[in-house]
Design a protein around this motif. Structure first.
Motif, short mmCIF file in Angstrom:
data_model
loop_
_atom_site.label_atom_id
_atom_site.label_comp_id
_atom_site.label_asym_id
_atom_site.label_seq_id
_atom_site.Cartn_x
_atom_site.Cartn_y
_atom_site.Cartn_z
N GLN A 83 -30.19 105.81 49.35
CA GLN A 83 -29.86 104.49 49.89
C GLN A 83 -30.51 104.29 51.25
O GLN A 83 -31.01 103.20 51.55
N LYS A 84 -30.52 105.33 52.10
CA LYS A 84 -31.18 105.23 53.39
C LYS A 84 -32.67 104.96 53.20
O LYS A 84 -33.26 104.14 53.90
N SER A 86 -34.08 103.54 50.63
CA SER A 86 -34.24 102.19 50.11
C SER A 86 -34.10 101.15 51.23
O SER A 86 -34.89 100.20 51.32
N MET A 87 -33.11 101.34 52.08
CA MET A 87 -32.89 100.39 53.18
C MET A 87 -34.05 100.42 54.18
O MET A 87 -34.48 99.37 54.67
N TYR A 89 -37.14 101.20 53.51
CA TYR A 89 -38.28 100.55 52.86
C TYR A 89 -38.10 99.02 52.86
O TYR A 89 -39.05 98.29 53.15
N GLN A 90 -36.91 98.55 52.55
CA GLN A 90 -36.66 97.11 52.54
C GLN A 90 -36.82 96.51 53.93
O GLN A 90 -37.37 95.41 54.07
N ALA A 91 -36.37 97.22 54.96
CA ALA A 91 -36.53 96.72 56.32
C ALA A 91 -38.01 96.64 56.69
O ALA A 91 -38.47 95.66 57.29
N GLN A 94 -39.52 93.67 54.97
CA GLN A 94 -39.16 92.40 55.61
C GLN A 94 -39.95 92.18 56.90
O GLN A 94 -40.38 91.06 57.19
#
Length: 111
Positions: A83-84, A86-87, A89-91, A94
């Motif tokens: 999850q870390k 994934s977050m 990567y998403q940040a 963005q």
């Protein structure tokens, strides 16, 4: 949970806070600013952030593979690292989208 990945995420968050506070204090007056320093420090910050995200992803991948092999790693730790990753990567995605959008807006401005 891997301590290095938690430290790297915290370091990236602290770095973003420092950059935000610097941009607020430096924005009004740009007199005397050395342009090459701004470019190199931004490039270094970007590079270190991308390396941090890559390390987080590699840690999550290694933990998942170790769990699959049967190494004694709690499933919760594996899921948290994923999850870390994934977050992070998403940040990053963005931020890239915002930078690209700002670049396109600047290019559309009349001269």
């Amino acid at each position: 949970m891997n301590v290095n990945s938690a430290n790297s995420m915290q370091g990236m968050i602290n770095q973003m806070r420092i950059m935000a506070s610097q941009s607020q204090t430096q924005a009004p007056g740009l007199n005397g600013v050395n342009q090459t320093e701004g470019v190199s420090s931004f490039g270094e910050a970007l590079s270190s952030s991308l390396k941090s995200v890559n390390e987080t992803q590699m840690t999550a991948k290694n933990m998942a593979e170790a769990y699959d092999r049967g190494v004694d790693i709690p499933l919760a730790d594996v899921m948290l690292s994923m999850q870390k990753s994934s977050m992070a990567y998403q940040a990053t995605l963005q931020v890239r989208n915002k930078v690209l959008s700002a670049y396109q807006d600047i290019m559309k401005m009349p001269v």
